[in-house]
Enzyme design. Structure first.
Site, mmCIF file in Angstrom:
data_model
loop_
_atom_site.group_PDB
_atom_site.id
_atom_site.type_symbol
_atom_site.label_atom_id
_atom_site.label_comp_id
_atom_site.label_asym_id
_atom_site.label_seq_id
_atom_site.Cartn_x
_atom_site.Cartn_y
_atom_site.Cartn_z
ATOM 1 N N LYS A 93 76.993 27.686 -21.156
ATOM 2 C CA LYS A 93 77.485 28.407 -22.332
ATOM 3 C C LYS A 93 77.169 27.643 -23.627
ATOM 4 O O LYS A 93 77.028 28.231 -24.687
ATOM 5 C CB LYS A 93 78.995 28.634 -22.240
ATOM 6 C CG LYS A 93 79.480 29.359 -20.995
ATOM 7 C CD LYS A 93 79.121 30.832 -21.023
ATOM 8 C CE LYS A 93 79.834 31.631 -19.934
ATOM 9 N NZ LYS A 93 79.359 31.331 -18.572
HETATM 10 C C1 LIG Z 1 78.968 32.099 -17.484
HETATM 11 C C2 LIG Z 1 78.419 31.394 -16.298
HETATM 12 C C3 LIG Z 1 77.570 32.054 -15.370
HETATM 13 C C4 LIG Z 1 77.224 33.512 -15.482
HETATM 14 O O1 LIG Z 1 76.337 33.780 -16.528
HETATM 15 P P1 LIG Z 1 76.177 35.267 -17.093
HETATM 16 O O2 LIG Z 1 75.316 35.141 -18.273
HETATM 17 O O3 LIG Z 1 77.565 35.737 -17.413
HETATM 18 O O4 LIG Z 1 75.561 36.081 -15.993
HETATM 19 C C5 LIG Z 1 77.057 31.306 -14.316
HETATM 20 N N1 LIG Z 1 77.388 30.005 -14.142
HETATM 21 C C6 LIG Z 1 78.196 29.362 -15.008
HETATM 22 C C7 LIG Z 1 78.536 27.937 -14.750
HETATM 23 C C8 LIG Z 1 78.745 30.018 -16.114
HETATM 24 O O5 LIG Z 1 79.566 29.352 -16.949
#
Ligand SMILES: *Cc1c(COP(=O)(O)O)cnc(C)c1O
Length: 495
Positions: free
Chosen positions: A112
């Protein structure tokens, strides 16, 4: 050529990138999509000689066409700096024939950070461009990762405040500690007595409260969203796929134009959609392999053409993928309807009501670049252990879901195209699950003991994000009932 952003749910006039970033969501409830996907205007060879920041500029300038070169470069410099523990920003690690693209070297050690470290800068720049005088108030509900990444991104950013609501008993101890130790006068973290859905619903209600909006405007505030549907989060995510390709090319691991497959552990469908955009910009990507955990709505969708969220919500060891409504999928659905906003709105209305929709055979044709599969809890743990035992590389549970699905893809298709696997979190963020997967004996140890054990095992230093919370004082201890959320916001803003 200018890129404008239109809604997936109506034919309302399109808006400029900076307006789309400020708004987050279109007023009709649709998501903003670019009116065309721009093509890369540098050759792969040219890109191969560039740094992460330079590539980020080459990609983002094509989408955020109302930003000046100076504005965009300033945003990029402020985002991708020493907050990342490596100058590469997103290093690639080769393990057992696949390339793991580590997207967790930012300040909260999950992917993120790739978008949330730049979003605040894109947002204040957008506010300035649109002559917004109000302070921007970011309101977020989190099940763990987004909250901390958004806090870290917005803390101390002038002209913004951020309020995060999380389920008091619904996040991991490390996730909670990360949030409640967040410094910055412009931050507020609140544990609610309810689950994530309650937090999310509460936030949506506050967002759509017209009276509150008017009152806030009078006092010089307005809401915005750091949610993954904001194009200010999607666009920065396209960059690292281009970077990964450029890096492999510069290291001689690929020949120019050779295709790669991309494997993405998926929840809200933002990360994999960014890979799809990269492909459509001309990056040589073959298959987009969408990996799910036991909440395998997307796997079923790719197999059958029916999206059905009417099922049990399963709590897994990859909680950031525990999701039954993948919001960003709407952008893909809109595209495969042939950009038919009415048709897309019908499908989304069905999803909201009955919780299910079915797409036509013609629409399914538009999904042929995607391959979906899933990994069970046992398969996820086994894959962590397999890779560790084979080469000493330790990955987190989310990445392991992708890695396990990639193994299934290989077994099923024998497609030996080189693969880049998006590695979305540091194993230190999910230490217990990771260590238990390697050996059950670790279950007896305490959280921080496990952290040190993992560091020794993986031969990786304990990340700063973890070191910090060992000793950091708790600065947020606010809790509230679900129906007190609005008052909590009012209080913080002094309304
Ligand atoms: C948010 C997240 C995901 C999923 O990603 P999306 O873009 O929502 O599909 C996968 N792994 C981690 C560690 C995340 O924080």
């Amino acid at each position: 050529m200018e890129v404008l952003y239109k809604s997936t749910r109506s034919n309302a006039a399109p808006v400029r990138a900076s307006e789309a970033i400020l708004k987050g969501l279109s007023e009709d409830g649709g998501l903003f999509v670019p009116d065309h996907i721009p093509a890369l205007d540098k050759s792969l060879k040219e890109l191969a000689g560039m740094t992460y920041q330079q590539i980020a500029y080459e990609v983002m300038k094509l989408y955020l066409t109302d930003f000046t070169e100076e504005e965009l470069k300033t945003c990029i410099e402020r985002a991708y700096d020493i907050k990342f523990d490596t100058g590469e920003i997103a290093p690639l690690k080769e393990a057992q024939g696949a390339y793991y693209l580590e997207l967790f070297h930012g300040s909260t050690i999950a992917f993120k950070d790739m978008a949330l470290s730049i979003l605040p800068h894109l947002m204040i720049t957008s506010a300035r461009k649109n002559k917004i005088k109000n302070e921007i108030v970011i309101l977020t509900a989190t099940s763990g990762d987004t909250g901390k990444a958004a806090l870290a991104g917005f803390a101390g950013v002038e002209g913004t405040r951020i309020i995060v609501f999380y389920p008091k008993n619904g996040v991991s101890p490390i996730q909670e500690k990360q949030m409640v130790t967040q410094k910055g006068d412009n931050t507020l973290v609140v544990g609610i007595h309810g689950n994530f859905d309650d937090a999310q619903t509460g936030v949506k209600k506050i967002f759509s409260d017209k009276e509150l909006a008017a009152e806030m405007d009078a006092k010089g505030f307005q809401f915005s969203s750091a949610n993954s549907i904001n194009i200010g989060r999607l666009v920065p995510q396209v960059c690292y796929y281009v970077y990964a390709y450029a890096k492999l090319l510069s290291e001689g691991k690929l020949t120019e134009g050779e295709k790669i497959n991309v494997v993405v552990p998926t929840g809200n469908f933002g990360n994999i959609l960014a890979a799809f955009y990269a492909k459509n910009m001309g990056l040589p990507i073959g298959k987009l392999i969408c990996a799910s955990n036991d909440n395998k709505v997307l796997y079923d969708f790719f197999r059958t053409g029916t999206y059905d969220r009417n099922r049990e919500f399963v709590l897994t060891s990859s909680p950031s993928m525990d999701i039954l409504i993948s919001s960003n999928l709407e952008r893909l659905i809109y595209r495969i309807t042939g950009e038919d906003a009415d048709r897309n709105r019908e499908l989304m209305t069905a999803l909201n009501g009955q919780g299910v929709y079915e797409i036509s055979d013609e629409m399914r044709e538009g999904l042929k670049d995607f391959y979906g599969h899933y990994a069970s809890e046992a398969e996820t743990a086994a894959e962590i252990r397999r890779l560790y035992e084979a080469c000493g590389y330790v990955m987190d549970t989310h990445t392991s879901v992708a890695s396990a699905v990639y193994q299934k893809y290989l077994a099923e298709t024998k497609d030996n195209t080189k693969a880049v696997i998006a590695s979305t979190a540091s194993p230190f963020k999910f230490t217990r699950s990771v260590m238990n997967a390697i050996d059950e004996k670790y279950d007896a140890m305490g959280d921080f003991e496990l952290v040190d054990e993992l560091s020794g095992l993986a031969k990786v230093n304990v990340p700063n994000a973890i070191e910090e919370i060992r000793t950091a004082p708790v600065v947020h201890d606010k809790q509230c009932e679900v129906d007190e959320m609005k008052n909590t916001v009012r209080e913080f803003l002094g309304l």
